[in-house]
Design a protein around this motif. Structure first.
Motif, PDB file in Angstrom:
ATOM      1  N   ASP A 122      75.785  30.470   9.644  1.00  0.00           N
ATOM      2  CA  ASP A 122      75.036  30.335  10.891  1.00  0.00           C
ATOM      3  C   ASP A 122      73.581  29.992  10.561  1.00  0.00           C
ATOM      4  O   ASP A 122      72.863  30.811   9.986  1.00  0.00           O
ATOM      5  N   GLU A 123      73.148  28.778  10.897  1.00  0.00           N
ATOM      6  CA  GLU A 123      71.785  28.370  10.554  1.00  0.00           C
ATOM      7  C   GLU A 123      70.719  29.181  11.291  1.00  0.00           C
ATOM      8  O   GLU A 123      69.579  29.263  10.830  1.00  0.00           O
ATOM      9  N   HIS A 124      71.067  29.809  12.414  1.00  0.00           N
ATOM     10  CA  HIS A 124      70.100  30.620  13.157  1.00  0.00           C
ATOM     11  C   HIS A 124      70.039  32.055  12.642  1.00  0.00           C
ATOM     12  O   HIS A 124      69.054  32.756  12.869  1.00  0.00           O
ATOM     13  N   ARG A 125      71.110  32.503  12.003  1.00  0.00           N
ATOM     14  CA  ARG A 125      71.149  33.850  11.409  1.00  0.00           C
ATOM     15  C   ARG A 125      71.774  33.722  10.011  1.00  0.00           C
ATOM     16  O   ARG A 125      72.937  34.065   9.806  1.00  0.00           O
ATOM     17  N   TYR A 143      73.489  40.820  11.235  1.00  0.00           N
ATOM     18  CA  TYR A 143      73.076  39.467  10.901  1.00  0.00           C
ATOM     19  C   TYR A 143      71.629  39.322  11.308  1.00  0.00           C
ATOM     20  O   TYR A 143      71.163  39.984  12.242  1.00  0.00           O
ATOM     21  N   SER A 145      67.931  36.455  11.316  1.00  0.00           N
ATOM     22  CA  SER A 145      67.329  35.145  11.091  1.00  0.00           C
ATOM     23  C   SER A 145      66.383  35.147   9.899  1.00  0.00           C
ATOM     24  O   SER A 145      66.070  34.104   9.352  1.00  0.00           O
ATOM     25  N   CYS A 146      65.934  36.334   9.505  1.00  0.00           N
ATOM     26  CA  CYS A 146      65.042  36.482   8.362  1.00  0.00           C
ATOM     27  C   CYS A 146      65.190  37.899   7.839  1.00  0.00           C
ATOM     28  O   CYS A 146      65.882  38.731   8.446  1.00  0.00           O
TER      29      CYS A 146
END
Length: 169
Positions: A122-125, A143, A145-146
């Motif tokens: 998942d590119e957002h998470r 999960y 995002s950073c």
């Protein structure tokens, strides 16, 4: 700028290793972390052949013995690999991001719990974690995002009060 850097003076300290062969360790820095480059040099009559290792990832470069710009080339190569501007460097960047995420999540865990970090698709998470106890029982999955978002998600799943929200020590 949040890239790994190494100053040319530090690279110049590798002169003996370059000229005579052998191995050396050279730190690359960015504000939040330091990564050691482990350098192995083999020489022949014409060239310096270098293998560089950052954790499990490696890169190689050949420098001409008489080239007056070889130290600048070595510095640029080390920075390129560490900053993901090469294929092996991109792997290093991902590995460092995962290590940093593990450090952040581990800081919010109560005694006896352990985090395992994994990349996601998942590119957002892009970060995932599983939190277990010493017996391997799963206490939480999350999960993020950073690294900060991942640590907060774990804290929330474990029912802890987020840092900076008025709690008292």
């Amino acid at each position: 700028m949040n890239e790994f850097t190494i100053n040319l003076r530090r690279v110049m300290l590798l002169e003996g290793t370059l000229e005579h062969g052998g191995s050396a360790t050279c730190p690359l820095r960015r504000p939040e972390t330091i990564v050691d480059a482990h350098i192995q040099v083999e020489n022949d009559d014409r060239d310096h052949h270098l293998q560089v290792r950052f954790g499990p990832f490696t890169g190689s470069i050949t420098l001409r013995r008489g080239d007056s710009t070889k130290y600048m080339s070595l510095r640029d190569f080390l920075q390129d690999v560490a900053n993901g501007r090469t294929e092996s460097g991109q792997q290093i960047q991902r590995a460092i991001a995962l290590m940093e995420a593990l450090d952040y999540v581990s800081q919010v865990l109560p005694e006896g719990l352990h985090a395992y970090i994994t990349p996601t698709t998942d590119e957002h998470r892009p970060f995932g974690t599983v939190v277990t106890n010493d017996q391997g029982e799963v206490y939480a999955t999350a999960y993020g995002s950073c690294k900060t978002a991942l640590a907060e998600a774990v804290r929330t799943k474990l029912g802890q009060i987020p840092v900076g929200r008025g709690e008292h020590p």
